[in-house]
Motif scaffolding. Structure first.
Motif, mmCIF file in Angstrom:
data_model
loop_
_atom_site.group_PDB
_atom_site.id
_atom_site.type_symbol
_atom_site.label_atom_id
_atom_site.label_comp_id
_atom_site.label_asym_id
_atom_site.label_seq_id
_atom_site.Cartn_x
_atom_site.Cartn_y
_atom_site.Cartn_z
ATOM 1 N N PHE A 50 0.825 -1.202 0.000
ATOM 2 C CA PHE A 50 0.000 0.000 0.000
ATOM 3 C C PHE A 50 0.861 1.254 0.000
ATOM 4 N N THR A 51 0.198 2.374 -0.246
ATOM 5 C CA THR A 51 0.844 3.681 -0.155
ATOM 6 C C THR A 51 0.061 4.565 0.808
ATOM 7 N N VAL A 52 0.744 5.579 1.329
ATOM 8 C CA VAL A 52 0.086 6.640 2.088
ATOM 9 C C VAL A 52 0.503 7.963 1.454
ATOM 10 N N ARG A 53 -0.489 8.743 1.057
ATOM 11 C CA ARG A 53 -0.238 10.054 0.468
ATOM 12 C C ARG A 53 -0.877 11.132 1.339
ATOM 13 N N ALA A 54 -0.310 12.328 1.272
ATOM 14 C CA ALA A 54 -0.824 13.473 2.026
ATOM 15 C C ALA A 54 -1.094 14.621 1.064
ATOM 16 N N LEU A 55 -2.097 15.402 1.396
ATOM 17 C CA LEU A 55 -2.417 16.592 0.626
ATOM 18 C C LEU A 55 -2.751 17.710 1.605
ATOM 19 N N SER A 56 -2.121 18.869 1.430
ATOM 20 C CA SER A 56 -2.423 20.026 2.259
ATOM 21 C C SER A 56 -3.481 20.866 1.567
ATOM 22 N N VAL A 57 -4.573 21.150 2.275
ATOM 23 C CA VAL A 57 -5.671 21.923 1.693
ATOM 24 C C VAL A 57 -6.029 23.087 2.599
ATOM 25 N N SER A 58 -6.586 24.128 2.024
ATOM 26 C CA SER A 58 -7.143 25.292 2.706
ATOM 27 C C SER A 58 -6.050 26.216 3.236
ATOM 28 N N GLU A 59 -6.496 27.396 3.637
ATOM 29 C CA GLU A 59 -5.595 28.401 4.186
ATOM 30 C C GLU A 59 -5.038 27.983 5.541
ATOM 31 N N MET A 60 -5.599 26.938 6.128
ATOM 32 C CA MET A 60 -5.153 26.470 7.434
ATOM 33 C C MET A 60 -4.180 25.294 7.340
ATOM 34 N N ASP A 61 -3.739 24.967 6.124
ATOM 35 C CA ASP A 61 -2.766 23.889 5.925
ATOM 36 C C ASP A 61 -3.238 22.586 6.568
ATOM 37 N N ASP B 236 -12.785 22.904 10.473
ATOM 38 C CA ASP B 236 -11.771 22.936 9.411
ATOM 39 C C ASP B 236 -11.360 21.545 8.947
ATOM 40 N N HIS B 237 -11.793 20.502 9.638
ATOM 41 C CA HIS B 237 -11.438 19.132 9.238
ATOM 42 C C HIS B 237 -12.586 18.407 8.542
ATOM 43 N N ILE B 238 -13.736 19.067 8.384
ATOM 44 C CA ILE B 238 -14.916 18.344 7.878
ATOM 45 C C ILE B 238 -15.638 19.071 6.751
ATOM 46 N N ARG B 239 -15.074 20.155 6.222
ATOM 47 C CA ARG B 239 -15.785 20.972 5.239
ATOM 48 C C ARG B 239 -16.097 20.221 3.943
ATOM 49 N N ALA B 240 -15.260 19.255 3.588
ATOM 50 C CA ALA B 240 -15.471 18.519 2.342
ATOM 51 C C ALA B 240 -16.212 17.205 2.555
ATOM 52 N N LEU B 241 -16.610 16.923 3.777
ATOM 53 C CA LEU B 241 -17.221 15.630 4.074
ATOM 54 C C LEU B 241 -18.515 15.392 3.302
ATOM 55 N N ALA C 193 -11.022 17.597 4.751
ATOM 56 C CA ALA C 193 -10.950 18.920 5.352
ATOM 57 C C ALA C 193 -11.558 20.034 4.508
ATOM 58 N N ASP C 194 -11.317 20.033 3.190
ATOM 59 C CA ASP C 194 -11.792 21.137 2.364
ATOM 60 C C ASP C 194 -11.683 20.759 0.896
ATOM 61 N N ASP C 195 -12.570 21.329 0.073
ATOM 62 C CA ASP C 195 -12.546 21.205 -1.382
ATOM 63 C C ASP C 195 -12.748 19.759 -1.833
ATOM 64 N N ALA C 196 -14.000 19.323 -1.824
ATOM 65 C CA ALA C 196 -14.329 17.934 -2.155
ATOM 66 C C ALA C 196 -13.863 17.545 -3.553
ATOM 67 N N GLU C 197 -13.992 18.447 -4.516
ATOM 68 C CA GLU C 197 -13.575 18.120 -5.880
ATOM 69 C C GLU C 197 -12.074 17.869 -5.951
ATOM 70 N N GLU C 198 -11.301 18.718 -5.268
ATOM 71 C CA GLU C 198 -9.854 18.521 -5.255
ATOM 72 C C GLU C 198 -9.490 17.207 -4.576
ATOM 73 N N LEU C 199 -10.180 16.897 -3.484
ATOM 74 C CA LEU C 199 -9.880 15.653 -2.774
ATOM 75 C C LEU C 199 -10.264 14.435 -3.606
ATOM 76 N N TYR C 200 -11.375 14.515 -4.319
ATOM 77 C CA TYR C 200 -11.758 13.397 -5.171
ATOM 78 C C TYR C 200 -10.728 13.194 -6.270
ATOM 79 N N ALA C 201 -10.248 14.281 -6.871
ATOM 80 C CA ALA C 201 -9.195 14.180 -7.884
ATOM 81 C C ALA C 201 -7.920 13.587 -7.271
ATOM 82 N N PHE C 202 -7.632 13.948 -6.036
ATOM 83 C CA PHE C 202 -6.492 13.416 -5.294
ATOM 84 C C PHE C 202 -6.587 11.894 -5.184
ATOM 85 N N THR C 203 -7.774 11.377 -4.877
ATOM 86 C CA THR C 203 -7.938 9.923 -4.748
ATOM 87 C C THR C 203 -7.782 9.221 -6.097
ATOM 88 N N LEU C 204 -8.307 9.824 -7.153
ATOM 89 C CA LEU C 204 -8.192 9.217 -8.487
ATOM 90 C C LEU C 204 -6.750 9.241 -8.967
#
Length: 257
Positions: free
Chosen positions: A16-27, A108-113, A47-58
Motif C-alpha cells: 500500500f501507499t500513504v499520500r498526504a495533501l495540504s488543503v485550505s488556508e489552514m494547511d 476545518d477538518h470536515i468541510r469537504a465531508l 478537510a476542504d474542497d471535495a472536488e480537489e480531494l476526489y481528484a487526489f484519490t483518483l
C-alpha cells in the motif's frame, strides 16, 4: 517528511501507499491510504474542497494501481460472459474510497465531508462524542461511531488501521494507528493524530482540565504504547516522531499547553 500543497507520497511498500495533501488556508493535512492490489482507499479528514480531494484519490489510483481500471460513470453496462476467452482484456476495476474517517469534529477538518461522501458513496466514521457536532455543522449523519479499539481492515490484506480514543482537544478525538513494514522488512508505525499531537506539543485545549485530559491520554495511549520510531502525522503541518518529542514531555506538562 512534510506535507506540501501538492500530493506527497509519504510511505510506500509493496502492499500500500500513504499520500498526504495540504488543503485550505489552514494547511489541513488530508491522508489517503491506497491498497495496491485492489485500489481500496481510506481517507482521513475530508478537510476542504471535495472536488480537489476526489481528484487526489483518483490520481493516487492512477499512480499506485496501474493494473486497475477506474470506473467510468458512462460504462456501467453488464458484460455478457460466454466463455473464458471473454475475460481477456477485461481489467479489474479499482474499488476507490470505501471509508471516510474523521479524527475530530472541528469545522476545518470536515468541510469537504458532504461532497466527498456524495462523490464516493464511502462509509463515514468519527468519534462518538463528536458525531452530533459534525451533523450540526455539515449535515452529515456519521454512519459508524468510534469509541476506541475499532479496526479497519482491507480486502486481501492483513494490514489493519486501529482507532484510539484520545479525548481532550474535542470530546470525540481519535488517533489512527497503522503498523506495517518497510520494503526491507523492518517495522514501521504511522500515527494519524489529527489535532491531538503535533511537533512541540499536544493540540489546543480551552481549559486546564481539558489539557490534563488530553495530555494524560497522549502519554498513556501514544507515548506509553508505541516506540520512539513511531511517525506522527498531524492534522496540520510537519510530521515528527515520538522519539523526537519524548524528551519534552515534562516541559509540556509544566507549561500546561
Amino acid at each position: 517528511m512534510t506535507t506540501y500543497p501538492e500530493s506527497t507520497l509519504i510511505f510506500e511498500n509493496a502492499e500500500f501507499t500513504v499520500r498526504a495533501l495540504s488543503v485550505s488556508e489552514m494547511d489541513n493535512s488530508v491522508y489517503l491510504i491506497t491498497m495496491r492490489a485492489t485500489g481500496e482507499q481510506l481517507l482521513i479528514d475530508a478537510a476542504d474542497d471535495a472536488e480537489e480531494l476526489y481528484a487526489f484519490t483518483l490520481d493516487a489510483l492512477l499512480q499506485d494501481c496501474p493494473h486497475l481500471e477506474l470506473t467510468d460513470e458512462a460504462d456501467r453496462r453488464v458484460r455478457i460472459i460466454e466463455s473464458e476467452s471473454d475475460f481477456e482484456g477485461i481489467r479489474q476495476r479499482a474499488l476507490g474510497v470505501t471509508a471516510l474517517v474523521t479524527t475530530h469534529g472541528h469545522w476545518d477538518h470536515i468541510r469537504a465531508l458532504p461532497g466527498l461522501e456524495a462523490f464516493t458513496g464511502a462509509i463515514t466514521y468519527a468519534g462518538a462524542a463528536d458525531i452530533e457536532a459534525i451533523a450540526e455543522q455539515q449535515g452529515v449523519t456519521i454512519e459508524h461511531a468510534l469509541h476506541g479499539g475499532e479496526e479497519f481492515d482491507f480486502y486481501a490484506s492483513d494490514t489493519v488501521l486501529r482507532a484510539i480514543s484520545v479525548p481532550g482537544h474535542t470530546p470525540g478525538s481519535v488517533v489512527l494507528s497503522l503498523q506495517s513494514t518497510w520494503d526491507d522488512g523492518s517495522p514501521v508505525t504511522l500515527l494519524f493524530t489529527g489535532d491531538s499531537l503535533f511537533p512541540g506539543g499536544v493540540g489546543k485545549t480551552e481549559s486546564r482540565e481539558q489539557f490534563g485530559e488530553l495530555f494524560a491520554n497522549v502519554l498513556e495511549k501514544l507515548f506509553g504504547a508505541f516506540d520512539d520510531e513511531a511517525i506522527v502525522l498531524p492534522g496540520h503541518g510537519l510530521s515528527t516522531t515520538l522519539g523526537a518529542e519524548r524528551p519534552h514531555l515534562e516541559e509540556w506538562g509544566e507549561r500546561g499547553w
